[in-house]
Write an enzyme that holds these catalytic residues in place. Structure first.
Site, mmCIF file in Angstrom:
data_model
loop_
_atom_site.group_PDB
_atom_site.id
_atom_site.type_symbol
_atom_site.label_atom_id
_atom_site.label_comp_id
_atom_site.label_asym_id
_atom_site.label_seq_id
_atom_site.Cartn_x
_atom_site.Cartn_y
_atom_site.Cartn_z
ATOM 1 N N GLY A 20 0.837 -1.218 0.000
ATOM 2 C CA GLY A 20 0.000 0.000 0.000
ATOM 3 C C GLY A 20 0.860 1.252 0.000
ATOM 4 N N TYR A 51 -12.482 -4.878 12.159
ATOM 5 C CA TYR A 51 -11.271 -4.070 11.950
ATOM 6 C C TYR A 51 -10.372 -4.192 13.186
ATOM 7 C CZ TYR A 51 -8.163 -0.079 11.233
ATOM 8 O OH TYR A 51 -7.050 0.707 11.094
ATOM 9 N N GLY A 66 1.623 4.634 3.978
ATOM 10 C CA GLY A 66 2.509 3.791 3.170
ATOM 11 C C GLY A 66 3.340 4.620 2.217
HETATM 12 N N1 LIG Z 1 -5.176 6.590 9.226
HETATM 13 C C1 LIG Z 1 -5.213 6.256 10.481
HETATM 14 O O1 LIG Z 1 -5.652 7.032 11.338
HETATM 15 C C2 LIG Z 1 -4.690 4.924 10.922
HETATM 16 C C3 LIG Z 1 -4.619 4.673 12.301
HETATM 17 C C4 LIG Z 1 -4.132 3.447 12.708
HETATM 18 C C5 LIG Z 1 -3.720 2.514 11.789
HETATM 19 N N2 LIG Z 1 -3.813 2.777 10.462
HETATM 20 C C6 LIG Z 1 -3.365 1.739 9.516
HETATM 21 O O2 LIG Z 1 -2.411 2.290 8.651
HETATM 22 C C7 LIG Z 1 -2.390 1.547 7.446
HETATM 23 C C8 LIG Z 1 -2.353 2.491 6.256
HETATM 24 O O3 LIG Z 1 -3.563 3.191 6.214
HETATM 25 P P1 LIG Z 1 -3.707 4.693 5.713
HETATM 26 O O4 LIG Z 1 -4.283 5.453 6.834
HETATM 27 O O5 LIG Z 1 -2.449 5.162 5.074
HETATM 28 O O6 LIG Z 1 -4.890 4.514 4.652
HETATM 29 P P2 LIG Z 1 -4.921 4.633 3.056
HETATM 30 O O7 LIG Z 1 -4.435 5.957 2.623
HETATM 31 O O8 LIG Z 1 -6.296 4.229 2.693
HETATM 32 O O9 LIG Z 1 -3.885 3.524 2.601
HETATM 33 C C9 LIG Z 1 -4.221 2.187 2.572
HETATM 34 C C10 LIG Z 1 -3.383 1.513 1.521
HETATM 35 O O10 LIG Z 1 -3.724 0.126 1.518
HETATM 36 C C11 LIG Z 1 -3.990 -0.249 0.171
HETATM 37 N N3 LIG Z 1 -4.939 -1.349 0.057
HETATM 38 C C12 LIG Z 1 -6.212 -1.392 0.487
HETATM 39 N N4 LIG Z 1 -6.770 -2.548 0.127
HETATM 40 C C13 LIG Z 1 -5.837 -3.237 -0.568
HETATM 41 C C14 LIG Z 1 -5.814 -4.484 -1.216
HETATM 42 N N5 LIG Z 1 -6.883 -5.280 -1.261
HETATM 43 N N6 LIG Z 1 -4.680 -4.878 -1.830
HETATM 44 C C15 LIG Z 1 -3.593 -4.092 -1.811
HETATM 45 N N7 LIG Z 1 -3.538 -2.899 -1.245
HETATM 46 C C16 LIG Z 1 -4.663 -2.468 -0.611
HETATM 47 C C17 LIG Z 1 -4.573 0.995 -0.478
HETATM 48 O O11 LIG Z 1 -4.493 0.881 -1.886
HETATM 49 P P3 LIG Z 1 -5.516 1.690 -2.846
HETATM 50 O O12 LIG Z 1 -5.037 3.093 -2.864
HETATM 51 O O13 LIG Z 1 -5.411 0.994 -4.148
HETATM 52 O O14 LIG Z 1 -6.867 1.538 -2.228
HETATM 53 C C18 LIG Z 1 -3.665 2.052 0.112
HETATM 54 O O15 LIG Z 1 -2.468 2.126 -0.605
HETATM 55 C C19 LIG Z 1 -3.611 0.640 7.478
HETATM 56 O O16 LIG Z 1 -3.205 -0.663 7.800
HETATM 57 C C20 LIG Z 1 -4.450 1.216 8.599
HETATM 58 O O17 LIG Z 1 -5.223 0.223 9.231
HETATM 59 C C21 LIG Z 1 -4.286 3.970 10.006
#
Ligand SMILES: NC(=O)c1ccc[n+]([C@@H]2O[C@H](COP(=O)([O-])OP(=O)(O)OC[C@H]3O[C@@H](n4cnc5c(N)ncnc54)[C@H](OP(=O)(O)O)[C@@H]3O)[C@@H](O)[C@H]2O)c1
Length: 400
Positions: A85, A248, A91
Site C-alpha cells: 500500500g 477491523y 505507506g
Molecule cells: N489513518 C489512520 O488514522 C490509521 C490509524 C491506525 C492505523 N492505520 C493503519 O495504517 C495503514 C495504512 O492506512 P492509511 O491510513 O495510510 O490509509 P490509506 O491511505 O487508505 O492507505 C491504505 C493503503 O492500503 C492499500 N490497500 C487497500 N486494500 C488493498 C488491497 N486489497 N490490496 C492491496 N492494497 C490495498 C490501499 O491501496 P488503494 O489506494 O489501491 O486503495 C492504500 O495504498 C492501514 O493498515 C491502517 O489500518 C491507520
C-alpha cells in the site's frame, strides 16, 4: 355495600419477593458489568480501551512527531524494502522515507497506475535536504490483498528480480466499519486483507528475510484494543454478520499477535500504531462522514508524514542485545530531537520487553497490550489457523 373479597396475603407476598429478586439481580448485573468494564484489559466494553483511544485521539495532533526519522547506520547499496500500500497515506510517506534513506523500495500496490503516480511524486522529493547521497530504486509491483493468488503471483515476480529482502512493511489495510465485505476466498474483508493476505506474504518471504536477518514492520492500530479475551476462542474466521467495525479491531489485534509470533520464531518483527492520521482510510464511509473527517481532521489528526514517522522509527531502530537491555530501557529524550544533525538524532534501541509493546509516537511511547494477546498459546493458535487457511497457496508457490 358488598365488601370486595380480600386477596390472600400469601400471593401478595410472593409477588413482592419476585420483584425484590428481579431488582436485586438487575442491580448485581449492573454492578458486574461495571466491574467487568473496570477490570477488562481490552474489548469494546472496557474502560481501559476507551481511555487509551481518547488519550490517543486527544494527543494525535498535539504530540505529533515533527522530525524525520533516519537510520543510525548507513543503508547498504543493495538493501531492499517492500512497502504494501505504498501508493497512499502512511505507506506512501514510509516508502518515501525509506527511499530517502537509500533503500531500493518496492511499492506493492493493487493499482499499478496509482503506484507509478506515487513513484513520480517521490522522485520529485529528490532535492529533499535529508535525502541520502546514494539513491535507491523505486519499483511498483501489483499486489491485491483481497485475492490470495495475487499474493503468490507478487512473490513469484519478486523472486524473479530480487534475491534478497531486508525490510517488509505490512502497511496496506482497509477500514469498512459499516459495510460487510468479503475477499475472493470468502473471508470477511478485514480478516482477509488486513491479516490473512499479509500472513501469506510473510510466510512466502520468510526464507529471504531470515537469510539477511531482515525485519518485518506491521502497521496495526490502537483499535486492536477492541478485541477482547472473552471472544478469543481462536479467531472466528467466518463471522458472518459480525459488526465490521469490530472486525477491523480484531484484524489489527491479529497484526500485533502475528508480530509477537514472528519474534518467537526468530524473526525481527515490530508492530506500530501510527496515531490517528488524515488519510484515505475513511474512503469506505459515507461521503458526508468523509467530509467531516477531513475538516475536523485538519485540526486534530496527524499528517501522513507524521504518522509514517512511527513506522520509520520501527524500521530503523536497532534492537538491543539482552545484555544491553538496562542501558537502553528508557526511550531517550534525544529521540525527540528534530532532524538535521544525525548525531543528535539518536534512535533509541528497543529492548526485548519493549518489543512486546505496541509502539506509538515514533518510539517514544510504548503501550503494553493485554496479556491474553501476548500469550504464546494464543499467538501460536493464530499462527496455526492462519497457516491452515492459506495452506493451498503455500503449496502452489514456487517461492516457499
Ligand atoms: N489513518 C489512520 O488514522 C490509521 C490509524 C491506525 C492505523 N492505520 C493503519 O495504517 C495503514 C495504512 O492506512 P492509511 O491510513 O495510510 O490509509 P490509506 O491511505 O487508505 O492507505 C491504505 C493503503 O492500503 C492499500 N490497500 C487497500 N486494500 C488493498 C488491497 N486489497 N490490496 C492491496 N492494497 C490495498 C490501499 O491501496 P488503494 O489506494 O489501491 O486503495 C492504500 O495504498 C492501514 O493498515 C491502517 O489500518 C491507520
Amino acid at each position: 355495600m358488598p365488601q370486595r373479597p380480600k386477596r390472600p396475603n400469601r400471593a401478595r407476598g410472593e409477588k413482592s419477593t419476585l420483584w425484590l429478586v428481579f431488582l436485586w439481580s438487575g442491580f448485581f448485573g449492573v454492578l458486574a458489568a461495571v466491574w467487568r468494564a473496570i477490570i477488562a484489559p481490552s474489548g469494546p466494553f472496557s474502560i481501559r480501551t476507551w481511555f487509551h483511544i481518547c488519550v490517543d485521539v486527544a494527543r494525535a495532533r498535539l504530540a505529533a512527531p515533527s522530525w524525520n526519522v533516519r537510520p543510525l547506520e548507513q543503508v547498504t547499496e543493495r538493501a531492499v524494502a517492500i512497502v504494501t500500500g505504498g501508493n497512499s497515506g502512511i505507506g506512501f510517506e514510509t516508502a518515501r522515507g525509506l527511499w530517502l534513506a537509500g533503500y531500493n523500495v518496492i511499492l506493492a500496490c493493487r493499482s499499478e497506475n496509482r503506484g507509478q503516480e506515487a513513484c513520480k511524486q517521490i522522485l520529485e522529493t529528490e532535492r529533499h535536504p535529508s535525502a541520502s547521497a546514494k539513491r535507491g530504486t523505486l519499483t511498483v509491483l501489483p499486489l491485491d490483498l483481497s485475492e490470495l493468488s495475487s499474493v503468490v503471483a507478487f512473490v513469484e515476480r519478486y523472486h524473479q528480480r530480487w534475491k534478497t529482502l531486508d525490510l517488509l512493511v505490512l502497511n496496506a489495510g482497509i477500514m469498512s466499519p459499516f459495510r460487510y465485505e468479503e475477499t475472493a476466498q470468502g473471508y470477511e474483508a478485514h480478516l482477509g486483507v488486513n491479516h490473512l493476505a499479509q500472513y501469506l506474504l510473510v510466510r512466502l518471504l520468510m526464507d529471504m528475510l531470515e537469510q539477511r536477518r531482515g525485519r518485518v514492520v506491521l502497521v496495526s492500530s490502537i483499535l486492536a484494543l477492541l478485541a477482547d479475551d472473552l471472544s478469543w476462542h481462536g479467531p472466528q474466521w467466518s463471522r458472518q454478520g459480525q459488526w465490521p467495525f469490530m472486525a477491523y479491531g480484531w484484524s489489527k489485534a491479529y497484526n500485533y499477535m502475528l508480530s509477537l509470533e514472528l519474534q518467537r520464531r526468530g524473526l525481527d518483527a515490530r508492530c506500530v500504531h501510527p496515531g490517528e492520521v488524515r488519510t484515505e482510510v475513511v474512503r469506505r464511509l459515507p461521503s458526508w462522514v468523509q467530509r467531516a473527517y477531513t475538516w475536523i481532521g485538519s485540526f486534530v489528526l496527524r499528517t501522513p508524514a507524521e504518522g509514517a514517522a512511527t513506522v520509520l522509527f520501527a524500521c530503523f531502530a536497532p534492537l538491543a542485545d539482552d545484555a544491553d537491555e538496562r542501558a537502553v530501557s528508557t526511550p531517550s529524550k534525544s529521540a525527540r530531537t528534530p532532524s538535521g544533525n544525525q548525531s543528535e538524532q539518536e534512535v533509541t534501541a528497543l529492548t526485548v520487553a519493549q518489543r512486546e509493546a505496541l509502539i506509538l509516537d515514533a518510539g517514544t511511547r510504548f503501550l503494553a497490550m493485554p496479556l491474553w494477546m501476548r500469550a504464546p498459546a494464543n499467538t501460536q493458535q493464530l499462527w496455526m489457523l492462519s497457516e491452515h487457511a492459506v495452506e493451498p497457496y503455500l503449496r502452489t508457490s514456487t517461492g516457499s
